[in-house]
Design an enzyme around this catalytic site. Structure first.
Site, PDB file in Angstrom:
ATOM      1  CG  ASP A  22      -0.204  -0.014   2.532  1.00  0.00           C
ATOM      2  OD1 ASP A  22       0.705  -0.860   2.694  1.00  0.00           O
ATOM      3  OD2 ASP A  22      -0.505   0.816   3.410  1.00  0.00           O
ATOM      4  CD  GLU A  27       4.275   1.046   7.059  1.00  0.00           C
ATOM      5  OE1 GLU A  27       5.120   1.371   7.929  1.00  0.00           O
ATOM      6  OE2 GLU A  27       3.909   1.814   6.148  1.00  0.00           O
TER       7      GLU A  27
END
Length: 523
Positions: free
Chosen positions: A118, A185
């Site tokens: 991500d 994250e």
């Protein structure tokens, strides 16, 4: 503090077995322009898939913004077909990926690499400031441009490429290699859909301390400091807590205001918080101390007075003054305070009744979450008493004494409420004298040169390793490339994020060599 005990730099190390692999890949393939461009295009393709996470995203399967991650998983499978055939690939909670390359000696603890798929948002407001659109994945022969090109798709593509190159050489590991790829994250501090689920799977599989070494992302790990190249794997992370500070007072019409509105009171509180920072300390457990010692002993251009302050025990005050003089250095020795968000007031002629400031703290090794709470109570209880406010501090209520006050501003009283959000203690500190740290340091020297000084550092932010503390006592965080390859400096989380091809190839080479080195080592 005793600072003059020397940490001897280990010698540079190259894998001893399978010299043919080094000749084919390190000496030949990795030097090929065609290969480098191919790896760059792999990263460019990954950047073109906008796997953005936002604060407060709903669970996987309920929030449609997760759907793009299916496309990213499909891209990896299409890009690395040989790896998908040779390794065991598992999907965890839809978008987490777990790659296992099983070794022949099952009694050896595995090596674990971590990455995340991500990225942070690119921001519509500043989209025109980008040289190339943030998800274009533009490749100009020198840089791959776009959000995630550095943080953290570069590490992921480099890891998978390194494994693929070893597969091409028919390398068969003795020690199992695991690559765990999270997908949230960059999300809010309270999100835990990716790495937490991956860590739970690994704990069940390998048990407490069942992994030999964990290696995750960090800063661009090779930096110039004091005229010397340093490799800076982080061996610890600061803790984390957000404190919400809310002032509640009676409302009313703005035509008859009190001396201080709720916003005015909150401004006083904020000034008090910012005006009373946490104490700076440099304790032995802080990896920053080891870095400073190495810099004092081995750097070329450190000022003599600073070198003396580091090496002489009686100069600790002077050393702390040096650390406090720069905000980057200060963050290594102090719990930081950042007032980042404020909410209050909804109409210009209406007195606000509730206003809130959100204060972010990265907690130093010498402090704890409770220390932060105690600091707030000690700091703000006198203020609440002065202004005849109730104090509701982290669930404990202190009633106002309702003593008449000289100021008409407090005749109706008020409440100051303190709450903590997302509490995380600072991480365990991985021991730099451990032989596994020497494996890492020797590999770094083998890849980047014997003149590179390897020293541990403290990471001021947090990575997905916060979910992996029980898996291994040796956790290192570093993105293995030279920051000097980009003259503009690293651009993660900002406009014009980009990754130099030279740095990307250093990553590939590091992962390629570290896999082989750790495979040969025994504790």
């Amino acid at each position: 503090m005793v600072l003059n005990r020397r940490f001897h730099q280990p010698p540079m190390m190259h894998p001893r077995r399978r010299a043919d692999i080094s000749k084919r890949n390190v000496d030949t393939l990795f030097q090929s322009a065609d290969f480098q461009h191919g790896v760059a295009r792999r990263l460019a393709g990954a950047v073109q898939i906008p796997t953005v996470t936002y604060d407060g995203m709903g669970p996987v399967g309920q929030d449609a913004r997760w759907e793009i991650f299916y496309e990213f998983s499909a891209y990896l499978k299409e890009t690395f077909p040989k790896l998908y055939r040779a390794l065991v690939v598992e999907t965890v909670n839809e978008h987490g990926l777990l790659y296992s390359w099983h070794g022949s000696e099952r009694e050896l603890k595995p090596l674990l690499f971590m990455a995340h798929s991500d990225v942070v948002p690119a921001g519509k407001a500043n989209s025109n400031e980008w040289t190339y659109p943030p998800f274009s994945g533009h490749y100009d022969g020198e840089f791959i441009w776009g959000r995630g090109s550095e943080d953290d798709k570069s590490n992921l593509i480099a890891m998978l490429t390194a494994v693929e190159c070893l597969l091409d050489c028919d390398f068969k590991p003795d020690r199992t290699l695991v690559i765990a790829v999270g997908f949230d994250e960059e999300g809010g501090a309270d999100q835990s859909y990716g790495a937490r689920c991956l860590a739970e799977r690994l704990i069940k599989r390998y048990g407490q301390n069942g992994v030999e070494v964990i290696f995750d992302e960090g800063i661009a790990g090779i930096e110039q400091r004091y005229g010397t190249e340093f490799a800076l794997p982080a061996t610890a992370e600061k803790g984390y807590v957000d404190v919400a500070v809310t002032v509640t007072v009676p409302g009313g019409h703005s035509s008859t205001p009190p001396d201080h509105t709720a916003i005015g009171f909150l401004a006083q509180v904020i000034a008090r918080i910012e005006g009373n920072p946490f104490k700076s300390q440099l304790i032995r457990q802080n990896p920053t101390l080891t870095f400073l010692r190495q810099a004092a002993l081995l750097s070329k251009n450190m000022p003599d007075d600073l070198r003396d302050a580091i090496l002489e025990t009686h100069s600790s005050k002077k050393l702390l003054e040096y650390m406090d003089a720069d905000r980057e250095r200060r963050a290594m020795v102090r719990t930081s305070t950042a007032v980042d968000m404020i909410q209050g007031g909804d109409k210009v002629n209406s007195l606000p009744e509730n206003v809130t400031a959100l204060v972010n703290h990265r907690i130093a090794i010498q402090d704890s979450v409770q220390d932060v709470k105690d600091h707030y109570i000690q700091l703000l209880a006198p203020w609440a008493e002065k202004w005849n406010f109730n104090l509701d501090a982290f669930g404990e209520r202190r009633q106002a004494k309702n003593i008449p006050c000289r100021s008409s501003a407090v005749t109706e009283g008020g409440t100051l409420t303190l709450t903590a959000q997302y509490e995380l203690e600072s991480s365990p500190v991985s021991e730099w004298e451990d032989p596994r740290f020497r494996w890492l340091a020797s590999t770094i020297k083998g890849v980047f040169g014997d003149n590179v000084v390897v020293a541990p550092e403290l990471l001021s932010g947090n990575t997905d390793t916060r979910y992996y503390w029980n898996l291994s006592p040796q956790i290192y965080r570093m993105s293995p490339w030279r920051a000097s390859h980009d003259p503009r400096g690293t651009r993660m989380h900002t406009v014009d994020e980009r990754m130099p091809v030279k740095g990307l190839m250093e990553m590939v080479r590091f992962y390629h060599e570290f896999i082989r080195t750790v495979d040969e080592m025994r504790v």
